[in-house]
Motif scaffolding. Structure first.
Motif, mmCIF file in Angstrom:
data_model
loop_
_atom_site.group_PDB
_atom_site.id
_atom_site.type_symbol
_atom_site.label_atom_id
_atom_site.label_comp_id
_atom_site.label_asym_id
_atom_site.label_seq_id
_atom_site.Cartn_x
_atom_site.Cartn_y
_atom_site.Cartn_z
ATOM 1 N N ALA A 157 0.829 -1.205 0.000
ATOM 2 C CA ALA A 157 0.000 0.000 0.000
ATOM 3 C C ALA A 157 0.864 1.255 0.000
ATOM 4 N N LEU A 158 1.994 1.204 0.687
ATOM 5 C CA LEU A 158 2.923 2.335 0.718
ATOM 6 C C LEU A 158 3.434 2.649 -0.681
ATOM 7 N N LEU A 159 3.815 1.606 -1.421
ATOM 8 C CA LEU A 159 4.345 1.820 -2.768
ATOM 9 C C LEU A 159 3.271 2.356 -3.707
ATOM 10 N N ARG A 160 2.063 1.812 -3.592
ATOM 11 C CA ARG A 160 0.972 2.300 -4.451
ATOM 12 C C ARG A 160 0.672 3.765 -4.171
ATOM 13 N N LEU A 161 0.610 4.105 -2.887
ATOM 14 C CA LEU A 161 0.324 5.492 -2.525
ATOM 15 C C LEU A 161 1.454 6.421 -2.952
ATOM 16 N N ALA A 162 2.686 5.942 -2.870
ATOM 17 C CA ALA A 162 3.827 6.766 -3.270
ATOM 18 C C ALA A 162 3.789 7.062 -4.763
ATOM 19 N N VAL A 163 3.484 6.048 -5.571
ATOM 20 C CA VAL A 163 3.408 6.247 -7.019
ATOM 21 C C VAL A 163 2.261 7.187 -7.369
ATOM 22 N N TYR A 164 1.096 6.953 -6.769
ATOM 23 C CA TYR A 164 -0.077 7.782 -7.071
ATOM 24 C C TYR A 164 0.150 9.230 -6.648
ATOM 25 N N THR A 165 0.761 9.416 -5.493
ATOM 26 C CA THR A 165 1.014 10.779 -5.005
ATOM 27 C C THR A 165 1.955 11.533 -5.936
ATOM 28 N N GLY A 166 3.020 10.843 -6.395
ATOM 29 C CA GLY A 166 3.967 11.494 -7.284
ATOM 30 C C GLY A 166 3.357 11.929 -8.595
ATOM 31 N N VAL A 167 2.386 11.134 -9.091
ATOM 32 C CA VAL A 167 1.734 11.466 -10.360
ATOM 33 C C VAL A 167 0.629 12.504 -10.153
ATOM 34 N N ARG A 168 -0.145 12.309 -9.094
ATOM 35 C CA ARG A 168 -1.322 13.163 -8.873
ATOM 36 C C ARG A 168 -0.922 14.590 -8.511
ATOM 37 N N ALA A 169 0.135 14.747 -7.738
ATOM 38 C CA ALA A 169 0.570 16.086 -7.314
ATOM 39 C C ALA A 169 2.001 16.319 -7.797
ATOM 40 N N TRP A 170 2.197 16.229 -9.101
ATOM 41 C CA TRP A 170 3.543 16.261 -9.670
ATOM 42 C C TRP A 170 4.270 17.604 -9.502
ATOM 43 N N PRO A 171 3.593 18.767 -9.453
ATOM 44 C CA PRO A 171 4.383 19.996 -9.292
ATOM 45 C C PRO A 171 5.197 20.025 -7.998
ATOM 46 N N LEU A 172 4.580 19.603 -6.888
ATOM 47 C CA LEU A 172 5.321 19.582 -5.629
ATOM 48 C C LEU A 172 6.404 18.514 -5.641
ATOM 49 N N SER A 173 6.156 17.406 -6.353
ATOM 50 C CA SER A 173 7.184 16.371 -6.473
ATOM 51 C C SER A 173 8.412 16.901 -7.207
ATOM 52 N N LEU A 174 8.168 17.632 -8.287
ATOM 53 C CA LEU A 174 9.291 18.214 -9.029
ATOM 54 C C LEU A 174 10.026 19.250 -8.184
ATOM 55 N N LEU A 175 9.281 19.992 -7.366
ATOM 56 C CA LEU A 175 9.928 20.962 -6.470
ATOM 57 C C LEU A 175 10.834 20.249 -5.474
ATOM 58 N N SER A 176 10.372 19.135 -4.918
ATOM 59 C CA SER A 176 11.187 18.377 -3.964
ATOM 60 C C SER A 176 12.451 17.849 -4.630
ATOM 61 N N LEU A 177 12.318 17.307 -5.838
ATOM 62 C CA LEU A 177 13.498 16.816 -6.546
ATOM 63 C C LEU A 177 14.448 17.961 -6.884
ATOM 64 N N GLY A 178 13.899 19.110 -7.236
ATOM 65 C CA GLY A 178 14.747 20.263 -7.523
ATOM 66 C C GLY A 178 15.521 20.723 -6.303
ATOM 67 N N VAL A 179 14.874 20.699 -5.132
ATOM 68 C CA VAL A 179 15.554 21.084 -3.894
ATOM 69 C C VAL A 179 16.681 20.115 -3.581
ATOM 70 N N LEU A 180 16.433 18.815 -3.734
ATOM 71 C CA LEU A 180 17.480 17.825 -3.465
ATOM 72 C C LEU A 180 18.622 17.940 -4.468
ATOM 73 N N THR A 181 18.306 18.257 -5.714
ATOM 74 C CA THR A 181 19.359 18.469 -6.706
ATOM 75 C C THR A 181 20.241 19.653 -6.321
ATOM 76 N N ALA A 182 19.616 20.731 -5.854
ATOM 77 C CA ALA A 182 20.382 21.890 -5.398
ATOM 78 C C ALA A 182 21.276 21.534 -4.213
ATOM 79 N N VAL A 183 20.760 20.677 -3.316
ATOM 80 C CA VAL A 183 21.572 20.240 -2.170
ATOM 81 C C VAL A 183 22.803 19.483 -2.642
ATOM 82 N N LEU A 184 22.627 18.581 -3.607
ATOM 83 C CA LEU A 184 23.764 17.818 -4.124
ATOM 84 C C LEU A 184 24.812 18.740 -4.730
ATOM 85 N N ILE A 185 24.364 19.765 -5.431
ATOM 86 C CA ILE A 185 25.310 20.708 -6.042
ATOM 87 C C ILE A 185 26.058 21.485 -4.961
ATOM 88 N N ILE A 186 25.338 21.941 -3.945
ATOM 89 C CA ILE A 186 25.974 22.714 -2.871
ATOM 90 C C ILE A 186 26.985 21.862 -2.111
#
Length: 223
Positions: A157-186
């Motif tokens: 159920a965790l995996l299903r909810l994780a996949v659905y959440t990433g697709v259903r609310a993709w703008p915030l997901s992309l924001l989270s990935l962008g923040v982590l990418t910035a952290v890796l660069i810093i």
């Protein structure tokens, strides 16, 4: 002459909120630094780490349980939860979060290998593989948040909810990935200062975004 700080009028609860945030960030940074120390040592030793993806991928896996425990720690309803609570969460959530991190790393590795092989021979397949890679990373990140904050949720159920959440609310997901990418660069540019400050703040942003995504899914706006 009076100090300029004497003119700063900040309520006591605002200071308490600030110190609580700093306390949590420092605790999270400490656990992430411990979990990522083998990876950082290896990265400082090997000049071309991209040539050994399996080795460095295995070294990065402990960051999954550390991140999941950090998400659970950030969700604790206490002004300054003790560091022992964070360490206990690493132990409690370690198995599920390690499975999520391993599955995410494995799928991402397969997609990156396919992208490297097929990008030249079949350029039309590259956009699809990139989209799938982003979806896998989104689902893995959300899965780590759920592993740390929803202990009663079964893995399937965790995996299903994780996949659905990433697709259903993709703008915030992309924001989270962008923040982590910035952290890796810093961190790659200023390792010591970066590890001491930004990872905990970034995970707080990811945790906040995921809570907003889940709230939107569980309580959709009325039409």
């Amino acid at each position: 002459m009076a100090s300029p700080l004497s003119r700063v009028n900040v309520r006591a609860d605002a200071w308490e909120l600030l110190w609580s945030f700093a306390h949590r960030v420092l605790a999270v940074n400490f656990v992430l630094a411990v979990a990522g120390s083998p990876l950082m040592l290896a990265l400082g030793t090997v000049a071309t780490p991209w040539k050994y993806p399996l080795f460095f991928g295995l070294l990065a896996l402990p960051l999954g349980p550390a991140a999941a425990a950090a998400f659970g720690y950030l969700a604790i309803d206490d002004a300054r939860p003790p560091l022992s609570a964070l360490i206990r969460l690493v132990w409690v959530t370690g198995r599920r979060s390690l499975l999520v991190a391993s599955l995410t790393a494995g799928l991402a590795g397969v997609l990156l290998a396919d992208l490297k092989v097929l990008a030249g021979a079949f350029p039309a397949a590259a956009p699809l593989l990139v989209v799938l890679l982003v979806l896998v990373l989104n689902a893995g990140l959300t899965g780590l948040v759920l592993a740390g904050t929803e202990p009663a949720l079964r893995l399937r159920a965790l995996l299903r909810l994780a996949v659905y959440t990433g697709v259903r609310a993709w703008p915030l997901s992309l924001l989270s990935l962008g923040v982590l990418t910035a952290v890796l660069i810093i961190v790659s540019q200023v390792p010591v200062a970066g590890l001491a400050t930004v990872p905990g703040c970034a995970l707080w942003v990811v945790h906040t975004n995921t809570n907003a995504q889940l709230a939107r899914i569980r309580n959709p706006p009325a039409r």
